[in-house]
Design an enzyme around this catalytic site. Sequence first.
Site, PDB file in Angstrom:
ATOM      1  N   VAL A  16       0.986  -1.229  -0.198  1.00 50.61           N
ATOM      2  CA  VAL A  16       0.092   0.198   0.032  1.00 50.61           C
ATOM      3  C   VAL A  16       0.869   1.234   0.152  1.00 50.61           C
ATOM      4  O   VAL A  16       2.203   1.170   0.096  1.00 50.61           O
ATOM      5  CB  VAL A  16      -0.952   0.056   1.243  1.00 50.61           C
ATOM      6  N   ARG A  38       3.483  -8.108   4.512  1.00 52.22           N
ATOM      7  CA  ARG A  38       2.832  -9.183   5.384  1.00 52.22           C
ATOM      8  C   ARG A  38       1.528  -9.575   4.668  1.00 52.22           C
ATOM      9  O   ARG A  38       1.265 -10.786   4.763  1.00 52.22           O
ATOM     10  CB  ARG A  38       2.635  -8.915   6.931  1.00 52.22           C
ATOM     11  N   ASN A  92      11.468   0.627   2.045  1.00 54.71           N
ATOM     12  CA  ASN A  92      10.118   1.495   2.378  1.00 54.71           C
ATOM     13  C   ASN A  92       9.510   1.112   3.609  1.00 54.71           C
ATOM     14  O   ASN A  92       9.092   2.386   4.272  1.00 54.71           O
ATOM     15  CB  ASN A  92       9.383   1.601   1.131  1.00 54.71           C
ATOM     16  N   SER A 146      12.128  10.088   6.537  1.00 55.10           N
ATOM     17  CA  SER A 146      11.120  11.148   6.783  1.00 55.10           C
ATOM     18  C   SER A 146      11.680  12.356   7.148  1.00 55.10           C
ATOM     19  O   SER A 146      12.946  12.546   7.563  1.00 55.10           O
ATOM     20  CB  SER A 146      10.318  10.635   7.947  1.00 55.10           C
ATOM     21  N   TYR A 161       9.306   7.508  17.342  1.00 56.08           N
ATOM     22  CA  TYR A 161       9.360   7.374  15.849  1.00 56.08           C
ATOM     23  C   TYR A 161      10.556   8.289  15.269  1.00 56.08           C
ATOM     24  O   TYR A 161      11.371   7.925  14.303  1.00 56.08           O
ATOM     25  CB  TYR A 161       8.044   7.776  15.255  1.00 56.08           C
ATOM     26  N   LYS A 165      13.971   7.417  12.860  1.00 48.97           N
ATOM     27  CA  LYS A 165      14.353   8.197  11.495  1.00 48.97           C
ATOM     28  C   LYS A 165      15.688   8.969  11.489  1.00 48.97           C
ATOM     29  O   LYS A 165      16.306   9.020  10.467  1.00 48.97           O
ATOM     30  CB  LYS A 165      13.333   9.121  11.122  1.00 48.97           C
ATOM     31  N   VAL A 196       2.608  12.810   4.109  1.00 50.93           N
ATOM     32  CA  VAL A 196       2.153  12.072   3.006  1.00 50.93           C
ATOM     33  C   VAL A 196       0.861  11.494   3.064  1.00 50.93           C
ATOM     34  O   VAL A 196       0.770  10.707   3.927  1.00 50.93           O
ATOM     35  CB  VAL A 196       3.245  10.995   2.358  1.00 50.93           C
ATOM     36  N   GLU A 197      -0.153  11.705   2.103  1.00 50.45           N
ATOM     37  CA  GLU A 197      -1.402  11.056   2.528  1.00 50.45           C
ATOM     38  C   GLU A 197      -1.441   9.354   2.098  1.00 50.45           C
ATOM     39  O   GLU A 197      -1.485   9.285   1.059  1.00 50.45           O
ATOM     40  CB  GLU A 197      -2.557  11.854   1.654  1.00 50.45           C
TER      41      GLU A 197
END
Length: 255
Positions: A16, A38, A92, A146, A161, A165, A196-197
């Site tokens: 995705v 996964r 990614n 990011s 998080y 990064k 990013v959406e």
Amino acid sequence: MDRWRGRVALVTGASVGIGAAIARELVRGGMKVMGCARDVEKIKKLSAEFQSEGYSGVLVPFKCDLTSEEEILAMFSAIKAQHKGVDVCINNAGLAHPDSLLSGTTSSWKNMLDVNVVALSICTREAYKSMKERNVDDGHIIHINSICGHRVVNAPDIHFYTATKYAVTALTEALRQELREINSHIRATCISPGLVETEFGPRLYSQHADKAANLYTQYKTLEAVDVASAVTYVLSAPPHVQVGDIVMRSVEQPN
């Protein structure tokens, strides 16, 4: 992108969002893309979609839990057996949990480290081994980082998080140095987008629907295809050009 036609790329987290967009652009450009996640069923659907659209490349689905080194190594072994090896590795896959430094859970912190840092490092190591044993000296390793890998914002939900990064930023430059030390022409790049959406926000705030709903409504965000375009840009650079980092954000993003 012509020189990459027919060659093999690994894209982690390809089911995705940004990973799927990257896979699409590489398959469109004629590459053999090993897409892992996964949820392999989503990659199978993407593969069929790409084939029906007449893309010149192919998307090969691999089911892999990146928190398991055993599964990562098995995936690389399968790629070697079926496709000889990896020429481009795009790390990614990444995740975040809304766990602050003062009240976060150890399990969530470990999960972020396992995926965002350790799995990325294992895939990098194995991709380099694959290139070296086949005398591939023009390969490319790309980390999807990011903007959080470059500055700390006052948002406790993503502080840990952010630390992962920052690690990716350091790992990219360290990898470049190690490759240069051995006179390798394999390139190392990280791409650091702002907001990013994608499915990232809803997953981050899966227990807070209001936060998830508001995340992408404050301003025009980047789209997954924007990051995919940055990937094709760095891959298209002449072999002697090292693009170390691309920091990108929406023109409307405030910080």
